[in-house]
Design a protein around this motif. Structure first.
Motif, PDB file in Angstrom:
ATOM      1  N   THR A   3       0.858  -1.185   0.000  1.00  0.00           N
ATOM      2  CA  THR A   3       0.000   0.000   0.000  1.00  0.00           C
ATOM      3  C   THR A   3       0.897   1.239   0.000  1.00  0.00           C
ATOM      4  O   THR A   3       2.091   1.167   0.307  1.00  0.00           O
ATOM      5  CB  THR A   3      -0.900   0.046   1.251  1.00  0.00           C
ATOM      6  OG1 THR A   3      -0.071   0.220   2.405  1.00  0.00           O
ATOM      7  CG2 THR A   3      -1.740  -1.212   1.382  1.00  0.00           C
ATOM      8  N   LEU A   5       0.800   3.637   2.134  1.00  0.00           N
ATOM      9  CA  LEU A   5       1.257   3.850   3.507  1.00  0.00           C
ATOM     10  C   LEU A   5       2.449   2.946   3.837  1.00  0.00           C
ATOM     11  O   LEU A   5       3.400   3.383   4.496  1.00  0.00           O
ATOM     12  CB  LEU A   5       0.110   3.630   4.505  1.00  0.00           C
ATOM     13  CG  LEU A   5       0.425   3.979   5.955  1.00  0.00           C
ATOM     14  CD1 LEU A   5       0.860   5.436   6.088  1.00  0.00           C
ATOM     15  CD2 LEU A   5      -0.777   3.708   6.843  1.00  0.00           C
ATOM     16  N   GLU A   6       2.421   1.700   3.380  1.00  0.00           N
ATOM     17  CA  GLU A   6       3.544   0.786   3.624  1.00  0.00           C
ATOM     18  C   GLU A   6       4.807   1.271   2.911  1.00  0.00           C
ATOM     19  O   GLU A   6       5.907   1.195   3.472  1.00  0.00           O
ATOM     20  CB  GLU A   6       3.193  -0.628   3.158  1.00  0.00           C
ATOM     21  CG  GLU A   6       2.181  -1.326   4.056  1.00  0.00           C
ATOM     22  CD  GLU A   6       1.651  -2.635   3.471  1.00  0.00           C
ATOM     23  OE1 GLU A   6       1.238  -3.498   4.265  1.00  0.00           O
ATOM     24  OE2 GLU A   6       1.640  -2.799   2.224  1.00  0.00           O
ATOM     25  N   LYS A   8       5.488   4.461   2.065  1.00  0.00           N
ATOM     26  CA  LYS A   8       5.942   5.659   2.769  1.00  0.00           C
ATOM     27  C   LYS A   8       6.611   5.288   4.091  1.00  0.00           C
ATOM     28  O   LYS A   8       7.631   5.866   4.460  1.00  0.00           O
ATOM     29  CB  LYS A   8       4.767   6.603   3.044  1.00  0.00           C
ATOM     30  CG  LYS A   8       4.281   7.375   1.847  1.00  0.00           C
ATOM     31  CD  LYS A   8       3.165   8.312   2.313  1.00  0.00           C
ATOM     32  CE  LYS A   8       2.673   9.243   1.260  1.00  0.00           C
ATOM     33  NZ  LYS A   8       1.670  10.185   1.812  1.00  0.00           N
ATOM     34  N   SER A   9       6.034   4.322   4.789  1.00  0.00           N
ATOM     35  CA  SER A   9       6.586   3.876   6.063  1.00  0.00           C
ATOM     36  C   SER A   9       7.993   3.275   5.874  1.00  0.00           C
ATOM     37  O   SER A   9       8.908   3.563   6.648  1.00  0.00           O
ATOM     38  CB  SER A   9       5.642   2.865   6.708  1.00  0.00           C
ATOM     39  OG  SER A   9       6.114   2.500   7.977  1.00  0.00           O
ATOM     40  N   ASP A  81       4.521  13.654   8.179  1.00  0.00           N
ATOM     41  CA  ASP A  81       3.191  13.042   8.196  1.00  0.00           C
ATOM     42  C   ASP A  81       3.003  12.198   6.933  1.00  0.00           C
ATOM     43  O   ASP A  81       2.864  12.728   5.841  1.00  0.00           O
ATOM     44  CB  ASP A  81       2.138  14.151   8.269  1.00  0.00           C
ATOM     45  CG  ASP A  81       0.719  13.619   8.221  1.00  0.00           C
ATOM     46  OD1 ASP A  81       0.530  12.385   8.291  1.00  0.00           O
ATOM     47  OD2 ASP A  81      -0.212  14.435   8.112  1.00  0.00           O
ATOM     48  N   ILE A  82       3.028  10.882   7.108  1.00  0.00           N
ATOM     49  CA  ILE A  82       2.868   9.985   5.955  1.00  0.00           C
ATOM     50  C   ILE A  82       1.422   9.479   5.832  1.00  0.00           C
ATOM     51  O   ILE A  82       1.091   8.809   4.866  1.00  0.00           O
ATOM     52  CB  ILE A  82       3.847   8.783   6.016  1.00  0.00           C
ATOM     53  CG1 ILE A  82       3.628   7.950   7.275  1.00  0.00           C
ATOM     54  CG2 ILE A  82       5.286   9.263   5.908  1.00  0.00           C
ATOM     55  CD1 ILE A  82       4.405   6.643   7.304  1.00  0.00           C
ATOM     56  N   LYS A  83       0.563   9.817   6.795  1.00  0.00           N
ATOM     57  CA  LYS A  83      -0.802   9.286   6.791  1.00  0.00           C
ATOM     58  C   LYS A  83      -1.803  10.189   6.080  1.00  0.00           C
ATOM     59  O   LYS A  83      -2.783   9.716   5.535  1.00  0.00           O
ATOM     60  CB  LYS A  83      -1.262   9.034   8.227  1.00  0.00           C
ATOM     61  CG  LYS A  83      -0.506   7.875   8.874  1.00  0.00           C
ATOM     62  CD  LYS A  83      -1.049   7.550  10.245  1.00  0.00           C
ATOM     63  CE  LYS A  83      -0.416   6.317  10.803  1.00  0.00           C
ATOM     64  NZ  LYS A  83       0.669   6.560  11.713  1.00  0.00           N
ATOM     65  N   THR A  84      -1.562  11.499   6.099  1.00  0.00           N
ATOM     66  CA  THR A  84      -2.509  12.439   5.510  1.00  0.00           C
ATOM     67  C   THR A  84      -2.288  12.560   4.010  1.00  0.00           C
ATOM     68  O   THR A  84      -1.187  12.856   3.563  1.00  0.00           O
ATOM     69  CB  THR A  84      -2.367  13.834   6.167  1.00  0.00           C
ATOM     70  OG1 THR A  84      -2.482  13.679   7.576  1.00  0.00           O
ATOM     71  CG2 THR A  84      -3.439  14.784   5.672  1.00  0.00           C
ATOM     72  N   GLY A  92       6.296  14.602   3.458  1.00  0.00           N
ATOM     73  CA  GLY A  92       5.591  13.342   3.648  1.00  0.00           C
ATOM     74  C   GLY A  92       4.890  12.840   2.393  1.00  0.00           C
ATOM     75  O   GLY A  92       4.351  11.740   2.390  1.00  0.00           O
ATOM     76  N   LYS A 153       0.710  11.089  -3.623  1.00  0.00           N
ATOM     77  CA  LYS A 153       0.073  10.207  -2.643  1.00  0.00           C
ATOM     78  C   LYS A 153       0.577  10.525  -1.255  1.00  0.00           C
ATOM     79  O   LYS A 153       1.634  11.001  -1.068  1.00  0.00           O
ATOM     80  CB  LYS A 153       0.347   8.748  -2.990  1.00  0.00           C
ATOM     81  CG  LYS A 153      -0.244   8.383  -4.344  1.00  0.00           C
ATOM     82  CD  LYS A 153       0.153   6.994  -4.751  1.00  0.00           C
ATOM     83  CE  LYS A 153      -0.426   6.680  -6.115  1.00  0.00           C
ATOM     84  NZ  LYS A 153       0.175   5.540  -6.733  1.00  0.00           N
TER      85      LYS A 153
END
Length: 153
Positions: A3, A5-6, A8-9, A81-84, A92, A153
């Motif tokens: 994903t 998010l994965e 970016k994480s 911030d990687i979630k927004t 991010g 993204k």
């Protein structure tokens, strides 16, 4: 398939590991310099001794500056911030262009995840400054190449 998010994480973890490794190297270098300074103090006096000591002091100051820069990066990393999700590029963001994929974070260079290369770049870096605030479909010229933002993204 990972994903967003994965991805970016994973990229953020690579940045954190890079800063941690560099921080440890600088701390080791400072410890070595301090030890050398102590050894120089025990040595005999004279011009050669003073020159060696002065050079070690300069090395110590330079290492101290590097340490401060790395401490600033360590304070910045948790703020990424990687979630927004936003429709514009910011700290991010994962920005895809016709000339590569960029993770706006810190200057770390290329990181490969699942055979895809991502460039971790700081907002202050020349390419980071160009990407900042861009939206999908925006164009910009960097190093005589025309870039088109294909997704954020």
């Amino acid at each position: 398939m990972m994903t967003v998010l994965e991805i970016k994480s994973s990229l953020l973890d690579a940045c954190k590991n890079n800063v941690r490794t560099r921080y440890e190297k600088v701390q080791t270098a400072i410890a070595d310099i301090v030890e050398s300074l102590n050894d120089e103090t025990k040595s005999s006096a004279g011009d050669k001794h003073e020159t060696g000591r002065a050079m070690l002091q300069i090395d110590r100051e330079n290492a101290g500056k590097q340490l401060m820069e790395l401490e600033n990066l360590q304070r910045l990393l948790p703020k990424i911030d990687i979630k927004t999700a936003t429709d514009y590029a910011r700290l991010g963001s994962l920005v895809h262009t016709n000339h590569g994929n960029y993770f706006i974070s810190i200057s770390h260079g290329a990181v490969t995840i699942g055979k895809i290369v991502y460039y971790c770049v700081a907002l202050q870096a020349p390419i980071g400054a160009q990407l900042s605030g861009k939206k999908k479909g925006d164009n910009f010229v960097f190093n005589d190449k025309e870039y088109r933002v294909t997704s954020i993204k």
